[in-house]
Design an enzyme around this catalytic site. Sequence first.
Site, PDB file in Angstrom:
ATOM      1  N   GLU A 296      -9.536  17.948  16.335  1.00 39.97           N
ATOM      2  CA  GLU A 296      -8.636  18.117  15.256  1.00 39.97           C
ATOM      3  C   GLU A 296      -8.972  19.477  14.688  1.00 39.97           C
ATOM      4  O   GLU A 296     -10.322  19.440  14.413  1.00 39.97           O
ATOM      5  CB  GLU A 296      -8.488  16.979  14.325  1.00 39.97           C
ATOM      6  CG  GLU A 296      -8.140  15.580  14.833  1.00 39.97           C
ATOM      7  CD  GLU A 296      -7.955  14.516  13.725  1.00 39.97           C
ATOM      8  OE1 GLU A 296      -7.335  14.500  12.801  1.00 39.97           O
ATOM      9  OE2 GLU A 296      -8.901  13.765  13.914  1.00 39.97           O
TER      10      GLU A 296
ATOM     11  N   ARG B  21       0.184  -0.986  -6.126  1.00 40.53           N
ATOM     12  CA  ARG B  21      -0.403  -1.337  -7.318  1.00 40.53           C
ATOM     13  C   ARG B  21       0.124  -0.557  -8.579  1.00 40.53           C
ATOM     14  O   ARG B  21      -0.073  -0.979  -9.792  1.00 40.53           O
ATOM     15  CB  ARG B  21      -2.086  -1.320  -7.332  1.00 40.53           C
ATOM     16  CG  ARG B  21      -2.562  -2.460  -6.500  1.00 40.53           C
ATOM     17  CD  ARG B  21      -4.226  -2.373  -6.526  1.00 40.53           C
ATOM     18  NE  ARG B  21      -4.681  -2.979  -5.316  1.00 40.53           N
ATOM     19  CZ  ARG B  21      -5.003  -4.288  -5.339  1.00 40.53           C
ATOM     20  NH1 ARG B  21      -4.831  -4.881  -6.494  1.00 40.53           N
ATOM     21  NH2 ARG B  21      -5.600  -4.997  -4.313  1.00 40.53           N
TER      22      ARG B  21
ATOM     23  N   LYS C 282      -6.310  21.995  17.654  1.00 42.92           N
ATOM     24  CA  LYS C 282      -6.005  20.766  17.785  1.00 42.92           C
ATOM     25  C   LYS C 282      -5.587  20.394  19.135  1.00 42.92           C
ATOM     26  O   LYS C 282      -4.739  21.001  19.513  1.00 42.92           O
ATOM     27  CB  LYS C 282      -4.652  20.350  16.862  1.00 42.92           C
ATOM     28  CG  LYS C 282      -3.913  18.995  16.792  1.00 42.92           C
ATOM     29  CD  LYS C 282      -2.930  19.031  15.769  1.00 42.92           C
ATOM     30  CE  LYS C 282      -2.085  17.686  15.565  1.00 42.92           C
ATOM     31  NZ  LYS C 282      -2.767  16.598  15.180  1.00 42.92           N
TER      32      LYS C 282
ATOM     33  N   HIS D  71      -1.417   4.112  16.489  1.00 42.36           N
ATOM     34  CA  HIS D  71      -0.216   4.815  16.625  1.00 42.36           C
ATOM     35  C   HIS D  71      -0.269   5.746  17.822  1.00 42.36           C
ATOM     36  O   HIS D  71       0.672   6.591  18.260  1.00 42.36           O
ATOM     37  CB  HIS D  71      -0.119   5.660  15.339  1.00 42.36           C
ATOM     38  CG  HIS D  71      -0.928   6.796  15.229  1.00 42.36           C
ATOM     39  ND1 HIS D  71      -1.964   6.629  14.575  1.00 42.36           N
ATOM     40  CD2 HIS D  71      -0.700   8.208  15.215  1.00 42.36           C
ATOM     41  CE1 HIS D  71      -2.873   7.960  14.628  1.00 42.36           C
ATOM     42  NE2 HIS D  71      -2.052   8.664  14.856  1.00 42.36           N
TER      43      HIS D  71
ATOM     44  N   HIS E  32      -8.339   4.555  19.181  1.00 43.14           N
ATOM     45  CA  HIS E  32      -7.495   5.501  20.117  1.00 43.14           C
ATOM     46  C   HIS E  32      -7.928   5.851  21.240  1.00 43.14           C
ATOM     47  O   HIS E  32      -7.325   5.994  22.443  1.00 43.14           O
ATOM     48  CB  HIS E  32      -7.237   6.716  19.224  1.00 43.14           C
ATOM     49  CG  HIS E  32      -6.459   6.626  17.632  1.00 43.14           C
ATOM     50  ND1 HIS E  32      -5.818   5.666  17.248  1.00 43.14           N
ATOM     51  CD2 HIS E  32      -6.663   7.311  16.576  1.00 43.14           C
ATOM     52  CE1 HIS E  32      -5.327   5.809  15.951  1.00 43.14           C
ATOM     53  NE2 HIS E  32      -5.902   6.729  15.506  1.00 43.14           N
TER      54      HIS E  32
ATOM     55  N   ASP F 277      -2.434   6.869   0.818  1.00 41.63           N
ATOM     56  CA  ASP F 277      -2.497   8.045   1.729  1.00 41.63           C
ATOM     57  C   ASP F 277      -1.836   7.909   3.045  1.00 41.63           C
ATOM     58  O   ASP F 277      -1.101   8.834   3.437  1.00 41.63           O
ATOM     59  CB  ASP F 277      -3.963   8.357   1.798  1.00 41.63           C
ATOM     60  CG  ASP F 277      -4.243   9.587   2.687  1.00 41.63           C
ATOM     61  OD1 ASP F 277      -3.787  10.746   2.476  1.00 41.63           O
ATOM     62  OD2 ASP F 277      -4.758   9.167   3.919  1.00 41.63           O
TER      63      ASP F 277
ATOM     64  N   LYS G  57     -13.589  16.415  14.186  1.00 38.39           N
ATOM     65  CA  LYS G  57     -12.805  17.085  13.006  1.00 38.39           C
ATOM     66  C   LYS G  57     -13.277  18.381  12.748  1.00 38.39           C
ATOM     67  O   LYS G  57     -14.358  18.730  13.231  1.00 38.39           O
ATOM     68  CB  LYS G  57     -13.265  16.309  11.730  1.00 38.39           C
ATOM     69  CG  LYS G  57     -12.060  14.867  11.928  1.00 38.39           C
ATOM     70  CD  LYS G  57     -11.749  14.377  10.497  1.00 38.39           C
ATOM     71  CE  LYS G  57     -11.272  13.073  10.619  1.00 38.39           C
ATOM     72  NZ  LYS G  57      -9.729  13.114  11.129  1.00 38.39           N
TER      73      LYS G  57
ATOM     74  N   GLY H  41       0.989  -1.535   0.033  1.00 37.93           N
ATOM     75  CA  GLY H  41       0.109  -0.256   0.000  1.00 37.93           C
ATOM     76  C   GLY H  41       0.823   1.025  -0.203  1.00 37.93           C
ATOM     77  O   GLY H  41       0.588   2.324   0.437  1.00 37.93           O
ATOM     78  N   ALA H  42       2.089   1.181  -0.576  1.00 39.36           N
ATOM     79  CA  ALA H  42       2.983   2.077  -0.535  1.00 39.36           C
ATOM     80  C   ALA H  42       2.846   3.336  -1.315  1.00 39.36           C
ATOM     81  O   ALA H  42       3.202   4.443  -1.130  1.00 39.36           O
ATOM     82  CB  ALA H  42       4.334   1.595  -0.996  1.00 39.36           C
TER      83      ALA H  42
HETATM   84  C1  BG6 Z   1      -5.913   8.492  12.256  1.00 37.88           C
HETATM   85  C2  BG6 Z   1      -7.189   8.862  11.813  1.00 37.88           C
HETATM   86  O1  BG6 Z   1      -5.866   7.077  12.799  1.00 37.88           O
HETATM   87  O2  BG6 Z   1      -5.543   9.317  13.356  1.00 37.88           O
HETATM   88  C3  BG6 Z   1      -7.334   9.995  11.103  1.00 37.88           C
HETATM   89  O3  BG6 Z   1      -7.589   7.799  10.882  1.00 37.88           O
HETATM   90  C4  BG6 Z   1      -6.839  11.087  12.405  1.00 37.88           C
HETATM   91  O4  BG6 Z   1      -8.596  10.343  10.908  1.00 37.88           O
HETATM   92  C5  BG6 Z   1      -5.708  10.476  12.944  1.00 37.88           C
HETATM   93  O5  BG6 Z   1      -6.903  12.416  11.954  1.00 37.88           O
HETATM   94  C6  BG6 Z   1      -5.165  11.685  14.197  1.00 37.88           C
HETATM   95  O6  BG6 Z   1      -3.983  11.261  14.693  1.00 37.88           O
HETATM   96  P1  BG6 Z   1      -2.549  12.250  14.534  1.00 37.88           P
HETATM   97  O7  BG6 Z   1      -1.397  11.514  15.161  1.00 37.88           O
HETATM   98  O8  BG6 Z   1      -2.315  12.560  12.945  1.00 37.88           O
HETATM   99  O9  BG6 Z   1      -3.065  13.602  15.192  1.00 37.88           O
END
Ligand code: BG6
Length: 494
Positions: A232, A56, A350, A194, A255, A26, A345, A22-23
């Site tokens: 965000e 791909r 932020k 993450h 998250h 997005d 969003k 998936g390189a």
């Molecule tokens: C991602 C979501 O997991 O986390 C995004 O898919 C979101 O929609 C993002 O914007 C927020 O994480 P960060 O670390 O970019 O603030």
Amino acid sequence: MTETLGFCQEMRPESCGFILFGATGDLAARKILPALFGLCEKKLAPKNFYIVLAGRTPLDRGALESRLWDAVTKAGFSPSPEVFSAFLERLEYIQADYESDAFYALLGGRLAELDAKFGVKKKHLFYLATPPGAFEPITGKLKATGLLFDPKDCACWSRVIIEKPYGFSLESAAALDAGLKQAAPESQAYRIDHFTGKETVQNVMALRSANAVFDGTWNNKFVDHVQITVLEELGLEGRAGFFEHLGLARDMMSHILQLAAITAMDLPATFRDTDFKAEKQRFFESVRPLSREEVSKQAVRGQYAGYRAEPGVAPGSAAETFFAFRFQVDNDRWRGVPFYVRAGKKAGLKKASIDVVYKKPDHGIFTHIDIGYPNVFSFSIQPEEKVSFSLVGKHPGPKLCFTPRSMGLDYRAEGQEAAAFPTDYQRLLIDAMSGDQTLFLSSFEIKFMWEFLSPLLAAWQAAPAANPLRSYADGTPGPAEAAELIKKDGRAWV
Ligand code: BG6
């Protein structure tokens, strides 16, 4: 350099090949390619290390290099030509057809050659930054062609990182997980969220463990309530295809639950992954999902006013871009302490934070005067990486007057050292290359997330009149009903 105390544990990534599926997508451009570059630039990547990008889209070397340059510079790097060329030397692109045996045969051959060239001993980390529909075909083929293998007694390994969304519903997530297990046992499966790699999130546990003053008060005797906020500034950013299908709750719930767990789980006996996960599991077992009936009173969903005008969004789209809810944890430590969550969003700012709000004083001169909640322990995750504690003290001067104050710990103030520390994705890639699964999610966490999310989604879908999608102006932190959700309990968002 800040002084470190006796306990210092460092992850050492092992020499390996990193293969990104998936390189050209997005996620790769926004997060993974910059993270790989950052690891190389900061010399945090292993010495013997190479990267294979698979996607791909057909790409010649020139097109590949300009995409990489874009990804890296958009992420805020300004690499010197030498540093960028050193990165490029470790890296190549293979056009992929995820369904075709020929592609896996080609990949296998190439990995053997690159292992020899870079001095890697058959240690491969596969990263699936693809839509979830591709997980099973890819892992199945990797297994069938021997690229994902049980290491048994060789010193080699193969691991697979998968990205959310982990399914679309409880059932599809279970099917996805069963498929993954066919190809990779739990010890080889790294489910990434993450947020667990963010520096402040890890400091929650560190501070709680090392300072009895915090953990001793981390309970319903002292804490009034807990707030988890992930607001965000950004809106869709061209991700309508992804977002329209998912909505914010499916996108962000993992998250949120990770933040809740790291804040409120009991401290594990050690930071080894087994102890850590056992405590996390115990915490999730004590979280009470809202029932479908409770959703209309305990949750709010919203959509920013300009959302339907975004490119790729359906005119009558019901995808939520904001949600807020309240939940309870049914254990001795937290019984009676509400947890309030809000995420959205286009919120005008932020702000990702965990705020532990302490009770008001219940004796002394403030019993009859409302001074609000004087003590808030705030973990600011983004945009700053800060921990602060607010309190009320004496106003300077000859009178006895009180004034709010704050004590803080700001990571970025550590200068050079802070600039060198890895970002969330970088940290998690290092951990995966080191074989440490502590910050990755286990199967039970995915299952719990869906059990928690399902009644919420079901109520929104089946009873829209009782659970209206509230509009909020672009650039504001959610609809008025979200403020009302906490206000009716006599509290306010921090
Ligand atoms: C991602 C979501 O997991 O986390 C995004 O898919 C979101 O929609 C993002 O914007 C927020 O994480 P960060 O670390 O970019 O603030």
